[in-house]
Every structure is written in C-alpha cells, then in structure tokens.
Design a protein around this motif. Sequence first.
Motif, PDB file in Angstrom:
ATOM      1  N   GLY A 192      46.327   9.645  69.138  1.00  0.00           N
ATOM      2  CA  GLY A 192      47.047   8.986  68.294  1.00  0.00           C
ATOM      3  C   GLY A 192      46.464   9.002  67.361  1.00  0.00           C
ATOM      4  N   PRO A 193      47.371   8.736  66.111  1.00  0.00           N
ATOM      5  CA  PRO A 193      46.269   9.064  64.661  1.00  0.00           C
ATOM      6  C   PRO A 193      44.926   8.444  64.933  1.00  0.00           C
ATOM      7  N   GLU A 194      44.224   8.890  64.272  1.00  0.00           N
ATOM      8  CA  GLU A 194      43.371   8.479  64.135  1.00  0.00           C
ATOM      9  C   GLU A 194      43.035   7.354  63.002  1.00  0.00           C
ATOM     10  N   PRO A 195      42.691   5.959  62.703  1.00  0.00           N
ATOM     11  CA  PRO A 195      42.372   5.576  61.477  1.00  0.00           C
ATOM     12  C   PRO A 195      41.681   5.923  60.555  1.00  0.00           C
ATOM     13  N   SER A 196      41.602   5.680  58.967  1.00  0.00           N
ATOM     14  CA  SER A 196      41.384   6.415  58.247  1.00  0.00           C
ATOM     15  C   SER A 196      40.162   5.557  57.698  1.00  0.00           C
ATOM     16  N   ARG A 197      38.556   6.128  57.293  1.00  0.00           N
ATOM     17  CA  ARG A 197      37.353   5.329  56.933  1.00  0.00           C
ATOM     18  C   ARG A 197      37.652   5.674  55.467  1.00  0.00           C
ATOM     19  N   ASP A 203      39.689   0.581  38.993  1.00  0.00           N
ATOM     20  CA  ASP A 203      39.316   0.203  37.775  1.00  0.00           C
ATOM     21  C   ASP A 203      37.363   0.067  37.964  1.00  0.00           C
ATOM     22  N   GLY A 204      36.768   0.842  39.176  1.00  0.00           N
ATOM     23  CA  GLY A 204      35.482   0.165  39.182  1.00  0.00           C
ATOM     24  C   GLY A 204      35.233  -0.576  40.119  1.00  0.00           C
ATOM     25  N   GLU A 205      36.271  -1.291  40.312  1.00  0.00           N
ATOM     26  CA  GLU A 205      36.026  -2.606  41.349  1.00  0.00           C
ATOM     27  C   GLU A 205      36.556  -1.854  42.950  1.00  0.00           C
ATOM     28  N   LEU A 206      35.368  -2.862  44.295  1.00  0.00           N
ATOM     29  CA  LEU A 206      35.499  -2.340  45.566  1.00  0.00           C
ATOM     30  C   LEU A 206      37.422  -2.810  45.692  1.00  0.00           C
ATOM     31  N   VAL A 207      37.261  -2.274  46.487  1.00  0.00           N
ATOM     32  CA  VAL A 207      39.035  -2.637  47.359  1.00  0.00           C
ATOM     33  C   VAL A 207      38.435  -2.870  49.132  1.00  0.00           C
ATOM     34  N   VAL A 208      38.418  -1.543  49.237  1.00  0.00           N
ATOM     35  CA  VAL A 208      38.171  -0.976  51.494  1.00  0.00           C
ATOM     36  C   VAL A 208      36.894  -1.060  50.841  1.00  0.00           C
ATOM     37  N   ASP A 209      35.812  -0.506  51.581  1.00  0.00           N
ATOM     38  CA  ASP A 209      34.669   0.205  51.821  1.00  0.00           C
ATOM     39  C   ASP A 209      34.611   1.276  53.178  1.00  0.00           C
ATOM     40  N   ASP A 211      33.314   0.782  55.734  1.00  0.00           N
ATOM     41  CA  ASP A 211      33.096   0.353  57.072  1.00  0.00           C
ATOM     42  C   ASP A 211      34.386  -0.704  57.681  1.00  0.00           C
ATOM     43  N   GLN A 212      35.202  -0.736  57.123  1.00  0.00           N
ATOM     44  CA  GLN A 212      36.999  -1.280  57.318  1.00  0.00           C
ATOM     45  C   GLN A 212      37.389  -0.081  57.668  1.00  0.00           C
ATOM     46  N   PRO A 213      38.244   0.291  58.481  1.00  0.00           N
ATOM     47  CA  PRO A 213      38.886   1.894  58.664  1.00  0.00           C
ATOM     48  C   PRO A 213      40.493   1.092  58.525  1.00  0.00           C
ATOM     49  N   VAL A 214      41.060   1.614  58.282  1.00  0.00           N
ATOM     50  CA  VAL A 214      41.838   1.484  57.242  1.00  0.00           C
ATOM     51  C   VAL A 214      43.628   2.190  57.820  1.00  0.00           C
ATOM     52  N   GLU A 215      44.933   1.337  57.920  1.00  0.00           N
ATOM     53  CA  GLU A 215      45.735   2.646  58.565  1.00  0.00           C
ATOM     54  C   GLU A 215      46.683   3.012  58.294  1.00  0.00           C
ATOM     55  N   ALA A 216      46.601   2.657  56.157  1.00  0.00           N
ATOM     56  CA  ALA A 216      46.911   3.529  55.051  1.00  0.00           C
ATOM     57  C   ALA A 216      46.668   2.793  54.117  1.00  0.00           C
ATOM     58  N   VAL A 217      47.197   3.819  52.807  1.00  0.00           N
ATOM     59  CA  VAL A 217      47.037   3.254  51.061  1.00  0.00           C
ATOM     60  C   VAL A 217      48.014   3.975  51.075  1.00  0.00           C
ATOM     61  N   SER A 218      48.278   2.838  49.794  1.00  0.00           N
ATOM     62  CA  SER A 218      50.062   3.731  48.890  1.00  0.00           C
ATOM     63  C   SER A 218      49.321   2.711  47.307  1.00  0.00           C
ATOM     64  N   VAL A 219      49.773   3.933  46.417  1.00  0.00           N
ATOM     65  CA  VAL A 219      49.561   3.491  45.008  1.00  0.00           C
ATOM     66  C   VAL A 219      50.820   4.232  44.481  1.00  0.00           C
ATOM     67  N   VAL A 220      50.776   3.037  43.793  1.00  0.00           N
ATOM     68  CA  VAL A 220      52.670   3.664  43.318  1.00  0.00           C
ATOM     69  C   VAL A 220      52.370   3.025  41.671  1.00  0.00           C
ATOM     70  N   SER A 241      46.524  -7.768  57.406  1.00  0.00           N
ATOM     71  CA  SER A 241      46.786  -8.041  56.226  1.00  0.00           C
ATOM     72  C   SER A 241      47.207  -7.700  55.120  1.00  0.00           C
ATOM     73  N   PRO A 242      47.815  -6.837  54.335  1.00  0.00           N
ATOM     74  CA  PRO A 242      47.621  -6.075  53.214  1.00  0.00           C
ATOM     75  C   PRO A 242      46.857  -6.043  52.069  1.00  0.00           C
ATOM     76  N   VAL A 243      45.689  -5.431  51.658  1.00  0.00           N
ATOM     77  CA  VAL A 243      45.009  -6.184  50.607  1.00  0.00           C
ATOM     78  C   VAL A 243      45.353  -6.055  49.538  1.00  0.00           C
ATOM     79  N   ARG A 244      45.497  -6.131  47.751  1.00  0.00           N
ATOM     80  CA  ARG A 244      46.974  -5.333  46.861  1.00  0.00           C
ATOM     81  C   ARG A 244      45.721  -5.739  45.993  1.00  0.00           C
ATOM     82  N   ALA A 245      45.533  -4.788  45.008  1.00  0.00           N
ATOM     83  CA  ALA A 245      45.267  -4.584  43.669  1.00  0.00           C
ATOM     84  C   ALA A 245      45.141  -4.137  42.229  1.00  0.00           C
TER      85      ALA A 245
END
Length: 290
Positions: A192-197, A203-209, A211-220, A241-245
């Motif tokens: 299956g698909p590999e999780p992305s790292r 705005d310069g603030e870290l949301v995820v690094d 070391d934490q694999p992610v299932e998906a990222v969306s920007v709208v 749980s989704p992380v939002r910013a």
Amino acid sequence: MATFATSDQLLVVIDPVARRTDGESVRIAKDVLSAGAATKVCLPDGPEEFARALARRGSRRPVVVGDDRALLRAVSLLHRQRELAACELSVVPVGDVMSLARSLGVPAGPVAAARAVLDGVVRRLDLLVDDSDGVVLGALRIPPLAPHEVPAGSTALTAEVPSAPGHPWLRTCQSLVRTLVTRPPRTAFDAGPEPSRLRVEVDGELVVDLDQPVEAVSVVPGAAGVAEVEVLPLSVGAAGSPVRAEGRTVTVSGAHFRYRADAVVSGPVRTRTWAVREGAWGLVVPVPPA
C-alpha cells in the motif's frame, strides 16, 4: 463587484479537449454568447495557440470554454504575464473535469454558464502562488507516497543472475553484481501507499516535523487572504486527529513528495512554499440572489 454591458466584446477561446469531448455543449455556449455580445471565437489546436490567443486579446474580455485544466491554464498564463489582477476571466465549463469551476461558483450547464458571462459580476478570489510561480485556484493536497515513489535508497531493484559454471571471470562479475544489488523487504507494487515524512510550517511556525509520519496534507484558500492547512498524522498504524493551522505562507519540505494542485500533479520536490495573494484574480459568476 463589477457588472458588464452587453456591448462588451468577448474573446471566446474554445479548448480543443472541450471540442472533442462535448461538441454540442460548445456549440450551445457559442450561440448564447454570440447572441448576447460581440464575440471573436478562437479555436486553438494546442497550448501554444491557446497562449497566443490570450496574449492578443486586446480589450476583449476572455471567456474560456473548457474544463478545469483549461481554466487553470488561462489563470497560469495571465499570472506569468503579470496581467491576472487586471483581467476579468470567465469560464463556460465543458468537459470531464469540472469540479473546480463549480466549486468557485460557475454554473454547470452551458446555457447558465454563458448567461453568467453576459450578465454576471466579478468575484475577487484569493490565489496560492508557489516559489516556482505555479498557482493553485482551489485545493492543494499532498497524498501518501505510492510504493514506486519511495525515495532512492530506501528500496532497490533486484536482479537475477544465472549461474555460469566453468567461467571464473563470469562468476566474479556475478558476485560483484550481487554485492551491488539489495533485495527489497517486500514486493513494492503489492504494498500500500507509504506514509509521508514531511516538515510543515505555517508563517514560520512548525506544525509537524519529519519524525511524525503523515497520512495527508491539504491547503485551501480561506477567508481574507489566509490559507487553511490541515495535516492528518499517522498514529500507531492509524490516522490520528487532524492538526489545523491558518496563515499566509505554507512551507512543506521532505525527502521526496508529490502534490496535487487543482487538477495537476507536480513533483517530486524536496521543498515548496506557497503564499496567499488576497483577491489576486477575478472570475465572473452569476449575480447573487437579493
């Protein structure tokens, strides 16, 4: 919001894919537009002629008859020519991929969409612009890696070298090949698909690094020049749980990732930054109900 007079001149650029896909809808749209305004119809055979037609529009209002890819091509061209802000763009959706135009408020049918071109208003919309001058009109999504997209070095090809008894020089070559080739731990295309790292900053603030694999990222595009970012982490084999910013700039970096901007897949890239440009382009949509 600006309204238009029926005396306005239109440049109707009919995408070749629309002509092949649904010639009847193209004919209907052309008839409605020609009945309501002075029109010049262009039938480009490819991207270069499409670009030339837009560049030579003069004072005519451009109307793109085509699918989401044709709309995205028109916005990208006008953006690169630095003429997007002053150009009021219209679209009559015709083709197989039209969800973007509909999400932006354009009617689906050729008659309703053509009438909106004639009688509608300009709606100013935000735009995501990346550091390679690419544009995003609707949504940007980064899916997990497909197995064959895993970065070089994490999975190698295998080779089967037949034995060659009695030829010492050939056995030496075989041994060398085996030392250079590593078997993958699993069959890549059956997995299956590999999780992305990824490292995601808003705005310069870290949301995820990384070391934490992610299932998906969306920007709208959100409201008032702000992008809405959602990161879906992978937690112990399941989606967390989704992380939002929210912010005006979004930077994503990682060893290897592809992204879908509207109807186009780009990459692989190691880093990309998107910035929101508030009210950067105008799209003609129906007059909102009173």
